[in-house]
Design a protein around this motif. Structure first.
Motif: not given
Length: 101
Positions: A38-39, A72-76, A6-8
């Motif tokens: 992001g989803k 980017e790949i979300p930090r969470n 998943v990317f955001s």
């Protein structure tokens, strides 16, 4: 990157989508960037854009957006695997000690 990644959008990516950033993005890249939220994972993005970008080229398009810091790949999600909880191990009572004869 696999189908579950998943990317955001980064700040640069958000600016490119709304037109604040005069990014020299091809229309197909801009369309893909607009779908990244992001989803949705890579497999879902490929399904959504299959009529615009050939399935085999979606990963290459994502790589371009990633390389140029639009996504980017979300930090969470990126830290999810490294955030291990060892509290239960500390509460466990040790077993009997081995005896050596």
């Amino acid at each position: 990157m696999d189908d579950n990644t998943v990317f955001s959008r980064t700040a640069k990516g958000r600016d490119a989508v709304v037109g604040i950033l005069r990014a020299p993005l091809a229309p197909q890249l801009r369309m893909l960037l607009a779908l990244i939220n992001g989803k949705s994972d890579v497999a879902e993005l490929r399904r959504k854009i299959a009529d615009q970008i050939p399935v085999g080229k979606v990963r290459a398009a994502i790589d371009v957006l990633l390389t140029h810091n639009y996504i980017e790949i979300p930090r969470n999600l990126a830290q999810e695997d490294t955030n291990l909880d060892f509290t239960n191990l500390n509460a466990a009572k040790p077993g009997p000690r081995p005896t050596h004869k």
